[in-house]
Design a protein around this motif. Sequence first.
Motif, PDB file in Angstrom:
ATOM      1  N   TRP A   8       0.897  -1.163   0.094  1.00 34.90           N
ATOM      2  CA  TRP A   8       0.046  -0.003  -0.008  1.00 34.90           C
ATOM      3  C   TRP A   8       0.960   1.221   0.054  1.00 34.90           C
ATOM      4  O   TRP A   8       1.727   1.434   0.885  1.00 34.90           O
ATOM      5  N   ARG A  17      -3.982   7.039  -2.141  1.00 31.72           N
ATOM      6  CA  ARG A  17      -3.497   5.483  -1.649  1.00 31.72           C
ATOM      7  C   ARG A  17      -3.538   4.670  -3.070  1.00 31.72           C
ATOM      8  O   ARG A  17      -4.563   4.670  -4.034  1.00 31.72           O
ATOM      9  N   LEU A  19      -2.331   0.439  -4.208  1.00 32.31           N
ATOM     10  CA  LEU A  19      -1.844  -0.895  -4.017  1.00 32.31           C
ATOM     11  C   LEU A  19      -0.966  -1.143  -4.985  1.00 32.31           C
ATOM     12  O   LEU A  19      -1.458  -1.608  -6.192  1.00 32.31           O
ATOM     13  N   SER A  90       1.131  -3.324   4.501  1.00 32.50           N
ATOM     14  CA  SER A  90       0.409  -2.023   4.922  1.00 32.50           C
ATOM     15  C   SER A  90       1.154  -1.458   6.067  1.00 32.50           C
ATOM     16  O   SER A  90       1.793  -2.054   6.915  1.00 32.50           O
TER      17      SER A  90
END
Length: 369
Positions: A8, A17, A19, A90
Amino acid sequence: MQVGLKVWRYETDTGKRALKEYEVDAPEEATLLDVLDIIKDKVDGSLSYRKSCRMMICGSCGMRMDGGAVLACKARMYDFAQAGHVPVISPMGNLPVVKDLVVDMQPFWDKIRAVKPWLEPGYEGPQPGDKENIVSPEQMATIHKESLCIQCGCCTSECNSMEANPDFLGPAALAKGMRFVGDTRDNTKVERLEEYSEENGIWDCTRCYFCQERCPKGVDPRDAIAKLGAEAVKEGIDSNPGAKHAKWFVHSAKTTGWLRETELIPKTQGVINSLKDVKFAMKLAKHGKVPPPFPPHVAKDVKESRALHDIVKKQDVRGASGIVQGERALSRIEPHDDAYAAAAERGPYGPGSFPKPYLPGEKEGAETS
Ligand code: SF4
Ligand code: SF4
Ligand code: FES
């Protein structure tokens, strides 16, 4: 070996944000931290994370792997690579994200500071000719695990109570508090226990044990909080709802062999305050969640429960020592039913459990010396 990670990424300036997936070639002994280093060196220099010692001692590299906190320098990647699993990485929970995997540790340090993480010896320090302050092995046993904390924040990341109430002191700070409450050289034990027993302290822990499960150093912070609770009750600091709640569990188990839930709220909060919850209690009763108070539900073998209570009382091992004694007893407990016996037989690395660790070049499942 080829290793994949889904990381992340977070941009502070834009709040975006995303991924991002990476795949790199890494040596078989690589840890998560090694893989992140390879990505940063060879693929994407903008990836941000913290590290320092690379040997599980500085506490810098806490982050989440597949949703649970780990120390990146402790988590080996070989099994993931073999299984073809690409874990999601994360930042730690319960702390503000600064960038990618870097969190702002200031709220964590504020709480550590709030428990006064230093010795208050009650004297000005060693004077010429003073003798050593000897701490016996028995006294040390009470705070041995708490002394192992490296302040990585993995426990804090997973704390349910802190998620609901960010002001809760949390497992790391309370474990640090226990480290000084249990130190026989400290002169402020009662003052500390009074402070830690206030709102957002010892009794606000929900006993979910996630901190204990995730601590990479075996500190067992939930046990440390239990020790603080036991010490507080031993010192007579027991007029708050949390301590009353715990004491009612003991009384209820002794008298009936069960938890008398219907009486738990009035005994904890007092009758007047409990009246506010009558509507909620009625709803629970309607769904069969509240056993009728009369006649009291008494276990068939209540004598056993009472005898156990009397044995523990006779031993008079109170406070933190009682928790240490309980931990030792649990570690020696015999298998008592088929499922437990099967699990004990299987061992920690058997089928359905963790894969047995082995070094590169060794055969999977081979005995290690
Ligand atoms: S108690 Fe364990 S998880 Fe929590 S800060 Fe200390 S070492 Fe890390
Ligand atoms: S046991 Fe208590 S301190 Fe530990 S994670 Fe759960 S609520 Fe937090
Ligand atoms: S880099 Fe120091 S604990 Fe991981």
